[in-house]
Design an enzyme around this catalytic site. Structure first.
Site, short mmCIF file in Angstrom:
data_model
loop_
_atom_site.label_atom_id
_atom_site.label_comp_id
_atom_site.label_asym_id
_atom_site.label_seq_id
_atom_site.Cartn_x
_atom_site.Cartn_y
_atom_site.Cartn_z
N ASN A 8 0.86 -1.19 0.00
CA ASN A 8 0.00 0.00 0.00
C ASN A 8 0.89 1.24 0.00
O ASN A 8 1.51 1.56 1.02
CB ASN A 8 -0.91 -0.02 1.24
CG ASN A 8 -1.77 1.22 1.34
OD1 ASN A 8 -1.87 2.00 0.39
ND2 ASN A 8 -2.41 1.41 2.50
N LYS A 10 -0.03 4.27 -0.20
CA LYS A 10 -0.73 5.43 0.39
C LYS A 10 -0.54 6.66 -0.51
O LYS A 10 -0.40 6.51 -1.72
CB LYS A 10 -0.25 5.69 1.82
CG LYS A 10 -0.25 4.44 2.68
CD LYS A 10 -0.17 4.76 4.13
CE LYS A 10 0.05 3.49 4.92
NZ LYS A 10 -0.43 3.57 6.28
N HIS A 92 -9.94 0.69 4.46
CA HIS A 92 -8.70 0.96 5.20
C HIS A 92 -9.02 1.90 6.37
O HIS A 92 -9.83 2.83 6.23
CB HIS A 92 -7.66 1.60 4.27
CG HIS A 92 -6.29 1.62 4.88
ND1 HIS A 92 -5.94 2.52 5.85
CD2 HIS A 92 -5.21 0.82 4.69
CE1 HIS A 92 -4.69 2.28 6.22
NE2 HIS A 92 -4.23 1.26 5.53
N GLU A 164 -5.87 -5.67 10.09
CA GLU A 164 -4.96 -4.55 10.35
C GLU A 164 -5.38 -3.84 11.64
O GLU A 164 -6.22 -2.92 11.59
CB GLU A 164 -5.02 -3.55 9.19
CG GLU A 164 -4.56 -4.09 7.86
CD GLU A 164 -3.94 -2.98 7.01
OE1 GLU A 164 -2.73 -3.05 6.76
OE2 GLU A 164 -4.65 -2.05 6.63
N GLY A 170 1.57 1.91 11.08
CA GLY A 170 2.52 3.03 11.08
C GLY A 170 3.08 3.39 12.44
O GLY A 170 3.67 4.46 12.61
N SER A 210 2.88 -2.23 10.44
CA SER A 210 4.28 -2.08 10.87
C SER A 210 5.19 -3.26 10.53
O SER A 210 6.11 -3.56 11.29
CB SER A 210 4.34 -1.78 12.37
OG SER A 210 3.80 -0.50 12.63
N GLY A 231 2.76 -1.30 4.34
CA GLY A 231 2.62 0.13 4.04
C GLY A 231 3.98 0.79 3.94
O GLY A 231 4.69 0.65 2.94
N GLY A 232 4.38 1.47 5.00
CA GLY A 232 5.62 2.25 5.01
C GLY A 232 6.84 1.54 4.44
O GLY A 232 7.62 2.13 3.68
C1 PEP Z 1 -1.25 0.04 5.94
O1 PEP Z 1 -1.36 1.25 5.79
O2 PEP Z 1 -2.11 -0.72 5.48
C2 PEP Z 1 -0.07 -0.47 6.65
C3 PEP Z 1 0.00 -1.75 6.90
O3 PEP Z 1 0.87 0.46 6.98
P1 PEP Z 1 2.26 0.21 7.76
O4 PEP Z 1 2.89 -1.00 7.17
O5 PEP Z 1 3.04 1.46 7.47
O6 PEP Z 1 1.92 0.04 9.18
#
Ligand code: PEP
Length: 247
Positions: A8, A10, A92, A164, A170, A210, A231-232
């Site tokens: 993702n 974002k 989300h 999630e 994050g 994360s 995500g990140g």
């Molecule tokens: C997300 O935004 O779906 C996500 C999993 O973000 P992160 O990995 O940054 O926690």
């Protein structure tokens, strides 16, 4: 077994940045996982062009619940399908919170996605307060039951459920492997109750929150988990490649 990876992006990357990213990433991606890249809308055509012929699926991060017309600023399922999108993220937590997308809206979005031939990555998960007051399973049941209301069992083949926990997104915090295993079990129980035991066995469930190359190993031990949503840590192509290499 973990063989699905969803990235993702974002609200990151211009089309030029996506081009540079994909040039690096695709030259080294060994196609060992089923990968979906959920790019920003403005990078989808770049992604479609560069990923053509590769074992990479294209994802969007949202979809309009409306089919067409007077919905300024939104993107419909038909538009996404025609842009080469295979899957869309729905529900989300960032959208649930910021844009007040409740389960009713999430349900409409899922129906629109399916009607237009798209797969769905349905994001569900509890807040920190809900986690601390032991409401996780209650929240998961409400979110899943209402999101999937009115769907036929065979449509679940095109749904991936992403667990999630909001408090893990994050933040650098993650649940223990045992907690994820229990949540995945509960998600499958909801599907068994509302559809059938076979549907519960077959539905794909992924974890997100994360994940990075240092902690990814802790998720590979989760029972009955099919994949990861990142995500990140996907924003650097080398970091995403590293995570995939560790699966
Ligand atoms: C997300 O935004 O779906 C996500 C999993 O973000 P992160 O990995 O940054 O926690």
């Amino acid at each position: 077994m973990i063989d699905i990876v969803i990235a993702n992006f974002k609200m990151n990357q211009t089309p030029e940045e996506t081009k540079n990213y994909l040039m690096t990433f695709l030259s080294r991606f060994d196609e060992k996982v089923d990968l979906t890249l959920c790019l920003p809308y403005t990078s989808l055509s770049t992604g479609e062009y560069l990923c053509r012929g590769k074992a990479v699926r294209l994802g969007s991060q949202n979809i309009s619940e409306d089919e067409e017309g007077r919905t300024t600023g939104e993107i419909s399922g038909r538009m996404l399908k025609a842009s080469g999108v295979d899957f869309c993220l729905v529900g989300h937590s960032e959208r649930r919170k910021k844009f007040k997308e409740d389960s009713k809206i999430v349900n409409k979005k899922i129906k629109s996605a399916l009607k237009n031939g798209l797969g769905v990555i349905l994001c569900v998960g509890e807040s920190l307060a809900e986690h601390n007051t032991l409401k996780t399973y209650e929240v998961l049941r409400e979110q899943i039951e209402n999101a999937l209301k009115g769907l036929y069992e065979n449509e679940l083949e095109r749904i991936i459920i992403a667990y999630e926990p909001i408090w893990a997104i994050g933040t650098g915090e993650t649940p223990m492997a045992k907690e994820i295993t229990m949540a995945v079990k509960e998600i499958r129980k909801v599907i068994a109750d509302d559809f059938s035991p076979a549907a519960a066995d077959n539905i794909k469930v992924v974890y997100g929150g994360s994940i990075d190359s240092k902690n990814v190993k802790q998720f590979t031990s989760c029972k009955n988990l099919n994949g990861l949503l990142i995500g990140g840590a996907c924003l650097d192509p080398n970091s995403l490649l590293k995570i995939i290499s560790l699966l």
